[in-house]
Write an enzyme that holds these catalytic residues in place. Structure first.
Site, PDB file in Angstrom:
ATOM      1  N   SER A  39       0.845  -1.209   0.000  1.00 50.22           N
ATOM      2  CA  SER A  39       0.000   0.000   0.000  1.00 50.22           C
ATOM      3  C   SER A  39       0.873   1.249   0.000  1.00 50.22           C
ATOM      4  O   SER A  39       0.457   2.308  -0.475  1.00 50.22           O
ATOM      5  CB  SER A  39      -0.902   0.022   1.241  1.00 50.22           C
ATOM      6  OG  SER A  39      -1.636  -1.165   1.335  1.00 50.22           O
ATOM      7  N   SER A 347     -33.635  23.382  16.082  1.00 53.03           N
ATOM      8  CA  SER A 347     -34.014  22.537  17.227  1.00 53.03           C
ATOM      9  C   SER A 347     -32.921  22.527  18.291  1.00 53.03           C
ATOM     10  O   SER A 347     -33.204  22.381  19.476  1.00 53.03           O
ATOM     11  CB  SER A 347     -34.239  21.091  16.770  1.00 53.03           C
ATOM     12  OG  SER A 347     -35.280  21.021  15.846  1.00 53.03           O
ATOM     13  N   GLU A 368     -23.856  13.391   9.185  1.00 57.41           N
ATOM     14  CA  GLU A 368     -23.272  13.534  10.521  1.00 57.41           C
ATOM     15  C   GLU A 368     -21.819  13.073  10.602  1.00 57.41           C
ATOM     16  O   GLU A 368     -21.027  13.634  11.358  1.00 57.41           O
ATOM     17  CB  GLU A 368     -24.127  12.781  11.551  1.00 57.41           C
ATOM     18  CG  GLU A 368     -25.496  13.417  11.818  1.00 57.41           C
ATOM     19  CD  GLU A 368     -26.538  13.126  10.738  1.00 57.41           C
ATOM     20  OE1 GLU A 368     -26.277  12.278   9.861  1.00 57.41           O
ATOM     21  OE2 GLU A 368     -27.621  13.741  10.766  1.00 57.41           O
TER      22      GLU A 368
HETATM   23  C1  LIG Z   1     -13.412   1.450   8.109  1.00 56.42           C
HETATM   24  C2  LIG Z   1     -12.391   0.392   7.868  1.00 56.42           C
HETATM   25  N1  LIG Z   1     -12.779  -0.805   7.405  1.00 56.42           N
HETATM   26  C3  LIG Z   1     -11.884  -1.779   7.200  1.00 56.42           C
HETATM   27  C4  LIG Z   1     -10.552  -1.569   7.471  1.00 56.42           C
HETATM   28  C5  LIG Z   1      -9.526  -2.698   7.277  1.00 56.42           C
HETATM   29  N2  LIG Z   1      -8.676  -2.407   6.086  1.00 56.42           N
HETATM   30  C6  LIG Z   1      -7.470  -1.854   6.224  1.00 56.42           C
HETATM   31  S1  LIG Z   1      -6.747  -1.533   4.756  1.00 56.42           S
HETATM   32  C7  LIG Z   1      -8.053  -2.170   3.904  1.00 56.42           C
HETATM   33  C8  LIG Z   1      -8.043  -2.190   2.401  1.00 56.42           C
HETATM   34  C9  LIG Z   1      -7.863  -0.812   1.886  1.00 56.42           C
HETATM   35  O1  LIG Z   1      -7.844  -0.795   0.510  1.00 56.42           O
HETATM   36  P1  LIG Z   1      -7.523   0.535  -0.252  1.00 56.42           P
HETATM   37  O2  LIG Z   1      -8.296   1.649   0.296  1.00 56.42           O
HETATM   38  O3  LIG Z   1      -7.704   0.262  -1.703  1.00 56.42           O
HETATM   39  O4  LIG Z   1      -6.018   0.830   0.110  1.00 56.42           O
HETATM   40  P2  LIG Z   1      -4.694   0.175  -0.457  1.00 56.42           P
HETATM   41  O5  LIG Z   1      -4.071  -0.524   0.672  1.00 56.42           O
HETATM   42  O6  LIG Z   1      -5.063  -0.769  -1.556  1.00 56.42           O
HETATM   43  O7  LIG Z   1      -3.911   1.299  -0.955  1.00 56.42           O
HETATM   44  C10 LIG Z   1      -9.036  -2.631   4.777  1.00 56.42           C
HETATM   45  C11 LIG Z   1     -10.300  -3.268   4.359  1.00 56.42           C
HETATM   46  C12 LIG Z   1     -10.183  -0.318   7.974  1.00 56.42           C
HETATM   47  N3  LIG Z   1      -8.930  -0.033   8.318  1.00 56.42           N
HETATM   48  N4  LIG Z   1     -11.120   0.653   8.139  1.00 56.42           N
END
Ligand SMILES: Cc1ncc(C[n+]2csc(CCOP(=O)(O)OP(=O)(O)O)c2C)c(N)n1
Length: 620
Positions: A39, A347, A368
């Protein structure tokens, strides 16, 4: 870009920096035995171009408020961020090898313990709302600061991203530039849109953004895109960067099954050796682009905290109204106070603040999560945001509230329309789990005022306190029981009724305080004395007053609250008194409520004076 010797050198420099970011990310995650090198690798060229050519910042002063801002929304790519700051000269490269260790400041995901991080990220979908808040702050300060938010493509499926997309477009935040690292892969498989760049573009354009599709590994194309973003006026820009996950790491590029996995030592050494071969030696010729302006001087508070205008026995006032009145006055004397509301300002009475300081009121509309995220961004930049809506609707932003706790932000939440006492609108509008939610965060202060005077005081105390705070506010009008001179403190309760023959202590707050006072009168007629405490501060709780009052009142305690039984006021009192072996009997809402007249519901759901009287008699 015209090709000159200087531009060739710049390209080499940025290429080298990107390569070093990749090398550092591989080495740090391999040393840690965990983390997300692939990543980081897809984003390395984007981060290199931003840090080492686009952004104006002082690398020796990451706190300088005039620096351009970078929010790493895809927080799991933390090593690439840490590496960028190390490359910028903030700390030595070897420190990166302490990644994820207990004693290291380089945690798995970034937090504001680091001077170059505004808000903790890692729960995906939060960086853009935060970026909006920071961009709004820059506009308010008339600063030419620019804000860059880097998201993942998988991340961009989050609803909160689209809440922000809509508001960013609506508010024409042209000082904001978001980037999506479209590397096609999420954690467990491909993303919905994979590399369909044209679909991303159409969607963001529909939300009012200037959208640029670019090859996210082409340094000169990225430079051009960021230039175009800076020149775009009247709308924010989204750079949709087509990338490959694991770019530059031999054998792993664009492969599934490598998310969140460090390279084994031998593979890491091989990958680093290949990357090192491409270095040209230009990276160290970087000089920072410092911000033009000096930090804006702090705006002083122009007056003393305004005093409550309500008199004991005067006209009945709802605590939500007193909050609105107080915020209105507070805004006049404290220019750091800003208000945000989610289309319920008539409100919550924050519409009064609009008349004090319209430029410091931000309509969040019915979104929100984004509203809370914007408040977090504003708080990170020194504002004191009061963020209000019906208490029940904060539940949908709980993940943001949680991340604000991790970030230790100075953000204030005001939740109105709590409990069954809102009446006719029914259970969908009743905040009945809000104390449980906010008080679950160990660093939140939770205040529950009962009358207008104490609601006014709670608002002033929240503004003075540094740290996340929640104020619980009711819908119905209540009598005024405190004089304007009454002193309220965080962590202190009020003993409202006491005598020498008290046989039971009743602890209440909000509408149930008035039920407890009615119960007191009723029982008194029958010759039974009870002691009544107005809890006011749920967290921190007034242990000393509760223990002393319980001891003086027969060592038996009843709590009564317009909240569900689990995690509310009763549990807060019980957790203090159980260690003193003092029994606590909780009266709370124990079933899903219904529409009706407020007082009828207070009776029907068992939190009225009748229930208190019955419980007292049963215990005696
Ligand atoms: C709200 C949330 N849901 C799930 C995760 C777990 N998670 C961490 S990285 C990831 C995948 C992210 O993919 P992407 O946004 O495409 O990033 P990349 O690593 O491919 O650059 C997931 C599901 C998280 N950190 N936050």
């Amino acid at each position: 870009m015209v090709t000159t010797a200087a531009s060739v050198n710049l390209l080499k420099l940025l290429q080298d920096k990107a390569t070093r970011l990749r090398i550092d990310s591989i080495r740090a995650t391999t040393a840690a035995g965990s983390g997300h090198p692939t990543s980081c690798a897809s984003a390395a060229d984007i981060v290199s171009v931003l840090f080492f050519s686009v952004m104006r910042f002082d690398p020796k002063q990451p706190h300088n408020p005039a620096n351009d801002v970078f929010v790493l929304s895809k927080g799991h790519a933390a090593p690439v961020l840490y590496s960028a700051w190390s490359e910028a000269g903030l700390f030595p490269r070897e420190h990166l090898l302490t990644l994820r260790q207990t004693s290291s400041d380089l945690e798995g995901h970034p937090t504001p313990k680091l001077p170059y991080v505004d808000v903790a990220t890692g729960s995906l979908g939060q960086g853009l709302p935060v970026g909006l808040g920071i961009a709004l702050n820059a506009k308010l300060e008339k600063s030419d600061q620019r804000v860059y938010v880097l998201m993942g493509d998988g991340e961009s499926a989050e609803g909160s991203v689209w809440e922000s997309a809509e508001l960013g477009g609506n508010d024409a935040l042209d000082n904001l530039c978001a980037i999506i690292d479209v590397n096609r892969l999420g954690q467990s498989g491909p993303t919905m849109l994979q590399h369909h760049m044209e679909v991303y573009k159409a969607r963001w354009e529909a939300f009012g953004w200037h959208a640029i599709v670019v090859d996210g590994h082409d340094i000169s194309a990225l430079l051009k895109a960021f230039d175009e973003a800076e020149e775009t006026k009247g709308k924010p820009t989204i750079i949709l960067a087509r990338t490959l996950k694991g770019k530059g790491i031999v054998g792993i590029e664009d492969k599934e099954g490598w998310h969140g996995k460090p390279l084994p030592k031998e593979e890491a050494d091989r990958a680093v050796a290949v990357l090192e071969k491409s270095l040209t030696g230009e990276a160290d010729s970087w000089t920072p682009k410092l911000p033009d302006q000096r930090a804006t001087p702090a705006v002083p508070i122009t007056g003393a905290m305004p005093k409550s205008p309500y008199a004991i026995g005067g006209k009945e006032v709802a605590t939500r109204k007193a909050f609105g009145d107080a915020l209105h006055e507070l805004g006049k004397v404290n220019p750091r106070v800003v208000a945000l509301d989610a289309d319920v300002k008539n409100s919550t009475f924050t519409e009064e603040f609009m008349t004090t300081a319209p430029q410091r009121f931000f309509e969040g509309y019915i979104a929100e999560q984004n509203m809370v995220g914007m408040s977090m961004g504003l708080a990170a930049r020194g504002k004191i945001p009061f963020c209000s809506t019906f208490a029940c609707f904060f539940t949908r932003a709980f993940d943001f509230i949680r991340m604000a706790a991790i970030s230790q932000l100075n953000v204030k939440f005001a939740g109105t329309h709590v409990g069954v006492s809102i009446g006719e609108d029914g259970p969908s509008q009743m905040g009945l789990e809000d104390i449980a939610m906010f008080a679950a965060e160990p660093n939140y202060t939770v205040l529950y005022p009962s009358d207008a005077t104490s609601a006014w005081a709670a608002t002033m105390l929240a503004a003075e306190l540094v740290g996340p705070t929640y104020i619980r506010l009711g819908r119905p009008n209540n009598p005024i029981v405190y004089s304007p001179d009454e002193k309220f403190e965080i962590g202190k309760s009020k003993v409202l009724r006491q005598g020498n023959n008290d046989r039971i202590l009743v602890v209440a707050a909000g509408v149930t305080l008035f039920e407890a006072l009615k119960a007191y009168d009723e029982l008194k007629k029958g010759g039974i004395d009870i002691r009544v405490v107005d809890l006011f501060s749920v967290q921190p709780i007034d242990r000393a007053t509760l223990v002393a009052s319980a001891r003086a009142a027969g060592n038996q305690v009843i709590t009564v609250e317009d909240h569900y039984s689990h995690g509310g006021l009763g549990d807060a009192v019980q957790s203090v008194l159980s260690s003193e072996r003092i029994p606590v009997y909780k009266i709370a809402v124990t079933e899903i409520p219904h529409s009706g007249k407020p007082q009828e519901l207070v009776e029907k759901f068992g939190i009225s004076s009748k229930s208190i009287v019955a419980k007292v008699k049963e215990l005696l």
